[in-house]
Every structure is written in structure tokens, then in C-alpha cells.
Design a protein around this motif. Structure first.
Motif, short mmCIF file in Angstrom:
data_model
loop_
_atom_site.label_atom_id
_atom_site.label_comp_id
_atom_site.label_asym_id
_atom_site.label_seq_id
_atom_site.Cartn_x
_atom_site.Cartn_y
_atom_site.Cartn_z
N LEU A 52 0.83 -1.20 0.00
CA LEU A 52 0.00 0.00 0.00
C LEU A 52 0.87 1.25 0.00
N ALA A 53 1.93 1.25 0.80
CA ALA A 53 2.83 2.40 0.84
C ALA A 53 3.58 2.56 -0.48
N ALA A 54 3.88 1.45 -1.14
CA ALA A 54 4.66 1.51 -2.38
C ALA A 54 3.83 1.93 -3.58
N THR A 55 2.57 1.48 -3.64
CA THR A 55 1.78 1.69 -4.85
C THR A 55 0.58 2.60 -4.67
N GLY A 56 0.08 2.74 -3.43
CA GLY A 56 -1.17 3.45 -3.21
C GLY A 56 -2.35 2.52 -3.36
N GLN A 124 7.17 7.98 10.70
CA GLN A 124 7.45 6.63 10.25
C GLN A 124 7.17 6.54 8.74
N PRO A 125 8.00 5.84 7.99
CA PRO A 125 7.83 5.82 6.53
C PRO A 125 6.48 5.32 6.05
N LEU A 126 5.97 4.22 6.62
CA LEU A 126 4.72 3.66 6.12
C LEU A 126 3.52 4.56 6.39
N PRO A 127 3.27 4.97 7.65
CA PRO A 127 2.13 5.86 7.86
C PRO A 127 2.23 7.16 7.09
N ALA A 128 3.43 7.70 6.95
CA ALA A 128 3.61 8.98 6.25
C ALA A 128 3.15 8.90 4.81
N ARG A 129 3.24 7.71 4.20
CA ARG A 129 2.82 7.54 2.82
C ARG A 129 1.39 7.02 2.72
N ILE A 130 0.99 6.19 3.67
CA ILE A 130 -0.32 5.55 3.58
C ILE A 130 -1.46 6.50 3.92
N ILE A 131 -1.31 7.27 4.99
CA ILE A 131 -2.43 8.09 5.46
C ILE A 131 -2.86 9.11 4.41
N PRO A 132 -1.94 9.91 3.84
CA PRO A 132 -2.40 10.85 2.82
C PRO A 132 -3.04 10.17 1.61
N ASP A 133 -2.51 9.01 1.23
CA ASP A 133 -3.08 8.29 0.09
C ASP A 133 -4.51 7.86 0.36
N LEU A 134 -4.77 7.33 1.55
CA LEU A 134 -6.13 6.87 1.87
C LEU A 134 -7.09 8.05 1.96
N ILE A 135 -6.62 9.18 2.46
CA ILE A 135 -7.47 10.36 2.51
C ILE A 135 -7.86 10.80 1.10
N ALA A 136 -6.86 10.85 0.21
CA ALA A 136 -7.14 11.23 -1.17
C ALA A 136 -8.05 10.21 -1.85
N GLU A 137 -7.81 8.93 -1.59
CA GLU A 137 -8.61 7.89 -2.22
C GLU A 137 -10.06 7.95 -1.76
N GLY A 138 -10.27 8.45 -0.54
CA GLY A 138 -11.64 8.55 -0.04
C GLY A 138 -12.52 9.42 -0.91
N HIS A 139 -11.93 10.41 -1.59
CA HIS A 139 -12.70 11.26 -2.49
C HIS A 139 -13.16 10.49 -3.73
N ARG A 140 -12.37 9.50 -4.13
CA ARG A 140 -12.68 8.73 -5.33
C ARG A 140 -13.46 7.46 -5.03
N THR A 141 -13.36 6.98 -3.80
CA THR A 141 -14.01 5.72 -3.43
C THR A 141 -14.87 5.95 -2.21
#
Length: 219
Positions: A52-56, A124-141
Motif C-alpha cells: 500500500l505504501a509503495a503503490t497506493g 514513520q515511513p509507512l504511515p507517512a505515505r499511507i495516510i495521505p493516500d487513503l485520505i485522497a482515495e476517499g474522495h474517489r471511493t
């Protein structure tokens, strides 16, 4: 704090997601199916967060998660019916299972402890990448946003409000403090700085932010 159309950042600190696993006892057998081994579940969960962190979320595939975990795709489908279900289950397990805000005995101590843990989590590397991605994805999903609203935001805000209630009980905040606005202020500025604009912070940043937040709560 992000708008209500997508899952907001956590309102209490989240540990980095190393190998979270849903609450499935070792050796549990699905009706008419095989035993679900905790070690396999943990390996899949760790692989999920790394992928998830690598690809979104949008590009995440169950095949890639299975390959990264060294498991078959069937092992995933025995646990989760879809990518959406897997995401909500594993993200919720990490976000909701974290302990509530620390009780240090003072409002300032509680707020500083809260911010310190949020700061550590967002660096932390994983949360730093995952949280913003999930927030943005929430607009699309919308289904993802709605599920995370219920499972993560509401539960975490319920835990964070304990910090405010303790301060009210101690007489450090007025009984009519705007709790909703205070919760938005509690997590929003630090999240914005670390996860959105990626601005470096001075060593005394958390101390200064703590004082500003408390002043805002009392205003």
C-alpha cells in the motif's frame, strides 16, 4: 483536518503498522474451510501495508500482496473478500487498537504527550505515505471513505475526547468547551505540517504548538 468527504488523519497517534493482524485466534477454522494460521495472516498484513505504501490504494492488487507475503492468493480470499474489505479491516486494526491519550495529570502534559506520539507516528515511513493516500482515495471511493469514517475516525475521536473531558473535570477547561473544534485543532496543524507540506520543525515546535492549542481551547 481534512474535509468531511474523506477520512481525516487520525485524531490520536497511530503506531507504524509492522505486522498487524485481525483478531483471529490461531487455528481458527472457517465453516467448511481450512484453518487460518496467525503467522500467515501476519505475513499478509505486513505485505499489505508495504505494498500500500509503495503503490497506493488505487494500484494495489491482491496478487502483489500475496507475492510479497510469500502466500497464495487463495490465502487472502480465505480472510478477506475484496481489496476494500482487506484495507478497512487491517487499517482499522492498527488505528483503533492503539491506546487512548496518555493521562499525565495536566492538560498541558496530555496535549504534549499526544502531539509527541502523533509526531513519532507521522515520521514513520509507512504511515507517512499511507495516510495521505487513503485520505485522497476517499474522495474517489466513497465506500472506502464511509467505512473508514465509521471504523477509524469516530472511534479515534471518541478516545481523543477523553483528553478534553479530563481537563474539564480538573477545571483546566470550561465545561462548554467546543469539543468538536478542539479535536480538529488537536491533530490538524501537526498533520498538515508533517504529512501535507512536509515542513521541518524546530526542536521546540511541539512545546510551542502545545501552548497555542491550549490557548485556543480556552478562547
Amino acid at each position: 483536518m481534512p474535509s468531511s468527504s474523506a477520512p481525516p488523519p487520525p485524531t490520536s497517534p497511530s503506531p507504524p503498522p509492522p505486522t498487524p493482524a485481525p483478531d483471529r485466534p490461531s487455528g481458527r477454522r472457517l465453516p467448511g474451510g481450512p484453518v487460518l494460521q496467525d503467522s500467515v495472516t501476519a505475513a499478509i498484513a505486513a505485505a499489505f501495508f508495504e505494498e500500500l505504501a509503495a503503490t497506493g490504494y488505487a494500484r494495489l492488487s491482491l496478487e502483489a500482496v500475496a507475492k510479497r507475503a510469500g502466500a497464495g492468493k487463495a490465502a487472502i480470499y480465505r480472510r478477506w473478500a475484496s481489496k476494500l474489505e482487506m484495507t478497512v479491516d487491517l487499517v482499522t486494526a492498527v488505528a483503533v487498537d492503539a491506546s487512548g491519550p496518555a493521562d499525565t495529570g495536566t492538560l498541558r502534559g496530555d496535549v504534549l504527550a499526544f502531539l509527541t506520539e502523533v509526531d513519532a507516528a507521522l515520521r514513520q515511513p509507512l504511515p507517512a505515505r499511507i495516510i495521505p493516500d487513503l485520505i485522497a482515495e476517499g474522495h474517489r471511493t466513497p465506500e472506502l471513505a464511509e467505512a473508514l469514517f465509521t471504523a477509524v475516525r469516530d472511534t479515534r475521536r471518541g478516545k481523543a475526547v477523553e483528553l478534553l473531558e479530563r481537563a474539564v473535570d480538573r477545571g483546566e477547561l470550561p465545561a462548554d468547551v467546543d469539543r468538536g473544534l478542539a479535536l480538529d485543532l488537536l491533530a490538524g496543524p501537526l498533520y498538515w505540517r508533517l504529512a501535507v507540506v512536509h515542513t521541518p520543525t524546530a526542536p521546540d515546535h511541539l512545546d510551542r504548538l502545545t501552548d497555542k492549542l491550549i490557548a485556543a481551547f480556552r478562547a
